[in-house]
Scaffold this motif. Structure first.
Motif, PDB file in Angstrom:
ATOM      1  N   ILE A   9     -92.323  49.991  65.325  1.00 42.12           N
ATOM      2  CA  ILE A   9     -91.287  50.977  65.637  1.00 42.12           C
ATOM      3  C   ILE A   9     -91.470  52.165  64.704  1.00 42.12           C
ATOM      4  O   ILE A   9     -91.483  52.009  63.487  1.00 42.12           O
ATOM      5  N   VAL A  10     -91.598  53.357  65.306  1.00 40.76           N
ATOM      6  CA  VAL A  10     -91.786  54.586  64.553  1.00 40.76           C
ATOM      7  C   VAL A  10     -90.428  55.277  64.393  1.00 40.76           C
ATOM      8  O   VAL A  10     -89.598  55.254  65.313  1.00 40.76           O
ATOM      9  N   ARG A  11     -90.234  55.895  63.238  1.00 36.29           N
ATOM     10  CA  ARG A  11     -88.978  56.599  62.953  1.00 36.29           C
ATOM     11  C   ARG A  11     -88.699  57.680  63.999  1.00 36.29           C
ATOM     12  O   ARG A  11     -89.603  58.397  64.410  1.00 36.29           O
ATOM     13  N   PRO A  12     -87.441  57.862  64.394  1.00 39.35           N
ATOM     14  CA  PRO A  12     -87.110  58.833  65.441  1.00 39.35           C
ATOM     15  C   PRO A  12     -86.928  60.265  64.940  1.00 39.35           C
ATOM     16  O   PRO A  12     -86.829  61.186  65.751  1.00 39.35           O
ATOM     17  N   ASP A  13     -86.900  60.500  63.649  1.00 38.52           N
ATOM     18  CA  ASP A  13     -86.609  61.842  63.123  1.00 38.52           C
ATOM     19  C   ASP A  13     -87.858  62.697  62.935  1.00 38.52           C
ATOM     20  O   ASP A  13     -87.809  63.743  62.303  1.00 38.52           O
ATOM     21  N   MET A  14     -88.976  62.295  63.529  1.00 34.34           N
ATOM     22  CA  MET A  14     -90.229  63.028  63.406  1.00 34.34           C
ATOM     23  C   MET A  14     -90.485  63.821  64.684  1.00 34.34           C
ATOM     24  O   MET A  14     -89.913  63.535  65.729  1.00 34.34           O
ATOM     25  N   GLU A  15     -91.371  64.807  64.604  1.00 37.39           N
ATOM     26  CA  GLU A  15     -91.780  65.575  65.784  1.00 37.39           C
ATOM     27  C   GLU A  15     -92.569  64.666  66.723  1.00 37.39           C
ATOM     28  O   GLU A  15     -93.186  63.693  66.292  1.00 37.39           O
ATOM     29  N   GLU A  16     -92.573  65.001  68.015  1.00 34.69           N
ATOM     30  CA  GLU A  16     -93.268  64.182  69.005  1.00 34.69           C
ATOM     31  C   GLU A  16     -94.760  64.047  68.694  1.00 34.69           C
ATOM     32  O   GLU A  16     -95.336  62.966  68.824  1.00 34.69           O
ATOM     33  N   ALA A  17     -95.378  65.125  68.236  1.00 36.16           N
ATOM     34  CA  ALA A  17     -96.804  65.087  67.897  1.00 36.16           C
ATOM     35  C   ALA A  17     -97.059  64.151  66.724  1.00 36.16           C
ATOM     36  O   ALA A  17     -98.059  63.416  66.704  1.00 36.16           O
ATOM     37  N   GLU A  18     -96.170  64.148  65.739  1.00 30.05           N
ATOM     38  CA  GLU A  18     -96.313  63.249  64.585  1.00 30.05           C
ATOM     39  C   GLU A  18     -96.162  61.793  64.995  1.00 30.05           C
ATOM     40  O   GLU A  18     -96.873  60.922  64.476  1.00 30.05           O
ATOM     41  N   THR A  22     -99.039  58.995  64.565  1.00 29.91           N
ATOM     42  CA  THR A  22     -98.809  57.740  63.847  1.00 29.91           C
ATOM     43  C   THR A  22     -99.280  56.557  64.683  1.00 29.91           C
ATOM     44  O   THR A  22     -99.942  55.650  64.168  1.00 29.91           O
ATOM     45  N   ALA A  23     -98.960  56.555  65.972  1.00 24.71           N
ATOM     46  CA  ALA A  23     -99.387  55.470  66.863  1.00 24.71           C
ATOM     47  C   ALA A  23    -100.909  55.436  66.969  1.00 24.71           C
ATOM     48  O   ALA A  23    -101.521  54.355  66.940  1.00 24.71           O
ATOM     49  N   GLU A  24    -101.547  56.592  67.066  1.00 24.19           N
ATOM     50  CA  GLU A  24    -103.008  56.651  67.127  1.00 24.19           C
ATOM     51  C   GLU A  24    -103.636  56.164  65.818  1.00 24.19           C
ATOM     52  O   GLU A  24    -104.667  55.487  65.827  1.00 24.19           O
ATOM     53  N   ASP A  25    -103.019  56.509  64.699  1.00 27.17           N
ATOM     54  CA  ASP A  25    -103.518  56.047  63.394  1.00 27.17           C
ATOM     55  C   ASP A  25    -103.467  54.524  63.304  1.00 27.17           C
ATOM     56  O   ASP A  25    -104.385  53.889  62.773  1.00 27.17           O
ATOM     57  N   MET A  26    -102.403  53.932  63.826  1.00 26.68           N
ATOM     58  CA  MET A  26    -102.276  52.464  63.800  1.00 26.68           C
ATOM     59  C   MET A  26    -103.336  51.825  64.694  1.00 26.68           C
ATOM     60  O   MET A  26    -103.918  50.803  64.352  1.00 26.68           O
ATOM     61  N   LYS A  27    -103.621  52.460  65.836  1.00 23.65           N
ATOM     62  CA  LYS A  27    -104.669  51.944  66.719  1.00 23.65           C
ATOM     63  C   LYS A  27    -106.033  52.056  66.038  1.00 23.65           C
ATOM     64  O   LYS A  27    -106.855  51.153  66.133  1.00 23.65           O
ATOM     65  N   LYS A  28    -106.257  53.156  65.324  1.00 25.78           N
ATOM     66  CA  LYS A  28    -107.525  53.374  64.627  1.00 25.78           C
ATOM     67  C   LYS A  28    -107.749  52.334  63.532  1.00 25.78           C
ATOM     68  O   LYS A  28    -108.877  51.880  63.324  1.00 25.78           O
ATOM     69  N   VAL A  29    -106.685  51.924  62.841  1.00 32.14           N
ATOM     70  CA  VAL A  29    -106.805  50.880  61.812  1.00 32.14           C
ATOM     71  C   VAL A  29    -107.374  49.614  62.443  1.00 32.14           C
ATOM     72  O   VAL A  29    -108.260  48.967  61.882  1.00 32.14           O
ATOM     73  N   LEU A  30    -106.885  49.269  63.628  1.00 30.21           N
ATOM     74  CA  LEU A  30    -107.365  48.066  64.318  1.00 30.21           C
ATOM     75  C   LEU A  30    -108.799  48.235  64.808  1.00 30.21           C
ATOM     76  O   LEU A  30    -109.638  47.353  64.593  1.00 30.21           O
ATOM     77  N   THR A  31    -109.088  49.355  65.463  1.00 35.80           N
ATOM     78  CA  THR A  31    -110.422  49.528  66.038  1.00 35.80           C
ATOM     79  C   THR A  31    -111.497  49.704  64.970  1.00 35.80           C
ATOM     80  O   THR A  31    -112.651  49.343  65.203  1.00 35.80           O
ATOM     81  N   ASP A  32    -111.134  50.250  63.819  1.00 36.75           N
ATOM     82  CA  ASP A  32    -112.104  50.375  62.722  1.00 36.75           C
ATOM     83  C   ASP A  32    -112.557  49.012  62.212  1.00 36.75           C
ATOM     84  O   ASP A  32    -113.647  48.875  61.667  1.00 36.75           O
ATOM     85  N   LYS A  33    -111.707  48.009  62.374  1.00 28.08           N
ATOM     86  CA  LYS A  33    -112.054  46.642  61.953  1.00 28.08           C
ATOM     87  C   LYS A  33    -112.552  45.805  63.130  1.00 28.08           C
ATOM     88  O   LYS A  33    -112.432  44.589  63.136  1.00 28.08           O
TER      89      LYS A  33
END
Length: 95
Positions: A9-18, A22-33
């Motif tokens: 769950i990502v915080r709701p007080d961020m901009e849509e692009a952020e 964040t979701a893409e960064d979390m996916k990248k953590v998985l795919t990098d491994k």
């Protein structure tokens, strides 16, 4: 490799692009491994069952991945450091 459901769950007080970054960064953590993303679902903004850090809503994301334990432990480590995330849950799916 085992199959896992990874939800966060990502915080709701961020901009849509952020939020998307964040979701893409979390996916990248998985795919990098060397984890394979089988399914990916952005569930949108939803109301939380209870307040977390004074937030009543959050952006939910669900990934179904095939990964080894190393990828999951790295994801868990990164999520605990990342302040953009309110909660996360990793569940191993039995085939």
């Amino acid at each position: 490799m085992n199959k896992y459901e990874v939800m966060f769950i990502v915080r709701p007080d961020m901009e849509e692009a952020e939020i998307k970054k964040t979701a893409e960064d979390m996916k990248k953590v998985l795919t990098d491994k060397k984890a394979k993303i089988v399914e990916e679902k952005a569930m949108g903004q939803r109301e939380l069952a209870y307040e977390i850090n004074k937030f009543k809503t959050g952006y939910y994301y669900l990934y179904v991945v095939e990964a080894n334990a190393d990828a999951i432990s790295e994801f868990d480590r990164v999520v605990r450091i990342n302040e953009s995330l309110l909660r996360h849950l990793v569940v191993r799916v039995e085939d």
